[in-house]
Scaffold this motif. Sequence first.
Motif, short mmCIF file in Angstrom:
data_model
loop_
_atom_site.label_atom_id
_atom_site.label_comp_id
_atom_site.label_asym_id
_atom_site.label_seq_id
_atom_site.Cartn_x
_atom_site.Cartn_y
_atom_site.Cartn_z
N ASP A 512 0.78 -1.55 -0.40
CA ASP A 512 -0.21 0.25 -0.03
C ASP A 512 1.04 0.82 0.58
O ASP A 512 1.61 2.01 1.16
CB ASP A 512 -0.80 -0.04 1.32
N LEU A 513 0.69 2.12 -1.10
CA LEU A 513 1.84 3.34 -1.51
C LEU A 513 0.74 4.56 -0.72
O LEU A 513 0.90 5.89 -1.27
CB LEU A 513 2.39 3.54 -2.48
N HIS A 514 -0.24 4.38 -0.31
CA HIS A 514 -1.47 5.27 -0.01
C HIS A 514 -1.91 4.91 1.49
O HIS A 514 -2.85 4.95 0.86
CB HIS A 514 -1.88 6.22 -1.02
N ARG A 515 -1.31 5.43 2.46
CA ARG A 515 -2.09 5.74 3.47
C ARG A 515 -1.96 6.65 4.69
O ARG A 515 -0.48 6.68 4.29
CB ARG A 515 -1.85 4.47 4.76
N HIS A 516 -2.60 6.59 5.84
CA HIS A 516 -3.04 7.89 6.63
C HIS A 516 -2.79 7.29 7.86
O HIS A 516 -3.02 6.20 7.85
CB HIS A 516 -3.76 8.86 6.49
N THR A 517 -1.96 8.03 9.00
CA THR A 517 -2.08 8.63 10.08
C THR A 517 -2.58 9.18 10.51
O THR A 517 -3.32 9.81 10.33
CB THR A 517 -0.67 8.09 10.74
N HIS A 518 -3.43 9.46 12.12
CA HIS A 518 -3.31 10.59 12.43
C HIS A 518 -3.09 12.06 12.34
O HIS A 518 -3.96 12.69 13.06
CB HIS A 518 -3.73 10.40 14.67
#
Length: 976
Positions: A512-518
């Motif tokens: 996965d090359l597109h994931r966010h965090t808080h």
Amino acid sequence: MSNELTIRTRPTPLVGGLGPRSTAFGLVGLAGLLLSACGEDLKSSGPAAHVAQAEAPAPPTWLAKPRAYARELDATTVDGKDLWTTFLSKRSTVGEVDQVSLVLRVLDASGTSSETTLARGSSLAAPTIAAFDGGTYIVWEDEANGAARLMGAAVAFDPGTGQLAAAQPEVITSEFPARLPDLVPLPSGELALAWQALVGTNYELMASRLPSPGEGATTWLAPKRLTHNEADEWSPSLAATGTGPSAKLHIAFDRFTPGGPNGFDVLHMELDLGAGLFPGPETLVATGPNYQAYTSIAANPAVEDEVWIAYEEAPQFGEYGALRSRRTSRLAKLTPGANADKGPKAVAHAVLPANFANAQRGDFPQVAIGPAGLVLTRRMPNMDFKPVNTARNAFYSTWRTHATTFRQAGQAIDVELPKSDGDNHNDASIVPTESGFRVVLTTDARSTKFSSRRGFGDPIEDDWRIGVIALDTAAGFPTTEPGPAVPAIETASVRSAGLAFAERSQQDLFGDLHRHTHLSRCAGSRDGTFLDAVRYGRGPGALDFLSITDHYQHLTPASWWQSKRNTERWNAPGSLLVLPGIERNVPTSGHQNLIWQDGTILKSRNRASKPTQFAPGEVVAIPHMTSLPENHFRWPAFDPTRHRLVEIHQGLRGSYEGQGLPLGAIANQGAGGEVTRLADLLGQQPDSDLPGMISSSDHGSSSHGYAAVRLAPGQGSTRAGLFAALVAGETTATTGPPPGPDQQPRNVEIQVQGSSLLVAASGLNLAYIEIVRNGEFHGRVDGTGLGAAAAPALAGTSESPRIRVLISPTLLQLSALPLDLKLLPDPKSKAPAFSDVRLQRKIGNGVAVDTPSADRLQLVIPSFTRDTTALTFTMPLSSDLQLNYGDESLTWSPRTATVGRTDRSTFRLSSRRPMVDITWMGFERPGPTGARSDFSTTYPIAKDQAPELAHGVYYARAVWLDGHMAWSRFVRIPGE
């Protein structure tokens, strides 16, 4: 007859006897980001503990003036009076943050503070502190020459002069990459240390001991490996009990076993100190299909060999739902079992306040025990603020620390600690005192600054400072309920969980090359921390590589440094490759992600850099949102030397293939004029510049999206090999599901072979493959083209096609209106009716289907839900399907659709409406369980007869019977 299809609450059995409890929940927390709690929830048996009213504690005593970064703390007391706190710090609020300091601060009984710096660097992390030899000892993570290691130093304090004297730091271990250390003093005056170490492809538990100065030894003993599993052990937490020969060291941790049915489990291990840290039996504290993790352990000094373990629990961990939400805190008491010397512990679970479940959260619980009893802290969302733009308050997220103490009769006292708000991580440290506890915490007071945050691009993080809050009301422990040692597993809830690293391909990688965090403002409660994403990738996500791409405009210099450091910290060649990344909405060109091989060229200022500011080969830029009206990528800015990949599909929003394609775009008008189709761009690129295609998740609350990469032979699972494949565009896109013991990866490939295309696909129960030329549907391969052994079983008649409706809530769905589906009859046909109605995935929180009549369905999606919901049913071909949402309506006719092709319909009067994908799955039903669909075939282009029709850019799109899809790379057939 009405068939109610509500996803009902079901009992969640736990070790210790927690059984079902029926509770009605309301909506709490962050608007638009938190899930309602009217459906599948977490339960405990018996009545909940009564919550007593209590005054809020006094505001914090500040240990220091505001700093740009004062995080990752731990604290202890040496004599019950002086408070020792260690933390990472960056004093200046101006300029780059490329290294931080490890600081130790002592607050003495008179209120005077002293400070010293123990280390500086760019790789410092996770300090832990314990009393030792009249002073303290501090352990932390660091790196030297690219090698991870644990460092330690003893510090003495002269209360007369207020001076701190730190010994020269020493290397404790550098044998394996060591992470998340925890330190505890032993009754003998020694120190014990535990950590997780990357041994081969798995994290195992390690421990060591530092003899007391009176024993003559001055260095740590050789590390001892405590576990030997094909599993990951996470986050060890330590406590010590007893004295002399009866002294024991207790470790609480959680374990994920790839391919197992249980996911993350919480365990306890006891070590005999007299036998040189010899590992004793393990006790299973919590297991089953639910997720249980992030342990914290404390020993009860008043009861011999009694420890308490806090952990968090959730019904899922990122599987078609939020990566971090719907948490609740759990607390277990462990006492000697039937065989006190050699057997596992007896487990009982605490009866905790009902609001633990009501709030649907329980993030990162921490437990401590002192002479006054027990205290539990956890991180909770808060809405007690007034943003300047109330219509977008979902983007103003803040959490505060809650503390729960208990009376002698088990009565709970739950308070929100004042001035404790910040991001979604609990790094508070609880220090017992004679009269209660002191909670040392970090805060950036962000909610006090929300009135000045006018644009979505403004970060909401502020300067972080450290405060101390006194809790003097604890006097007891919660009541407990005993239960069975191991609960039964709910078979209906179990799914394959990950894939052992030894069973994964070292050449075909999925990630996965597109994931966010808080850290991204749009993430809120769904995406969690960097460590959450790593745990998911190594666990049920079965990822081979990962890039965290938080929004650059939401990151301060300090949090950008933290993201880069964590990328290097959790990169694990051979198991999970982690690449540095960032998401940018570049003016004049639009949304794209930037991916690098490593962080060596990244400085603080680079978070705002455009792709053209990096040399070709230094960065892979990935356009996304390419066919959405809002913030779409504008193809005139496409740079084939840097834009080496294109995100064709995103789990959160769906496909970007273009209007009228198998998965159509939402609209064709945007801020930059007409949205250009991808195929129009590709027609202008030479063969060597054709980009690769990927799918991504974007947010952890979406369904799956993977990039599939085939490495060059002999490359192995390394960053260099992966990045080279990305630069070369050697990728395909797939929606998953994640590889597992009974699940092949889904993939499709295409190449030119003379006047035909050679198409190959892998996966279970493949339905068909579509060929797309220059952005238009060109043809289809199915039936006998797949091979007789792999052909799907078909059923039904032309009068009863099966329909799949996928409902994806948008970012700002703030209402809970039902989606109404109604059949519009043909005047010449009999009364239409739905049949075989079901929610295809056991997902969502309170998502339900009602059937008011045979020709009508109502899908209820609670307010604030972020889950994508799949509804399938059979309907007459002669009828039209009318969808109604509030005062908006649209009609879809299966007679104008093509089997397997998807029409995307969207209620567009407001950005707060859901997107609806309608797919006619035809007359298909899944083939035999485990039927393989690996095959290859040729697709003729008829180049000789019509060369002008053969010229163009092609790709293949494969569809499986369960609705998952994959997209090949692009190929070109040149003109004559």
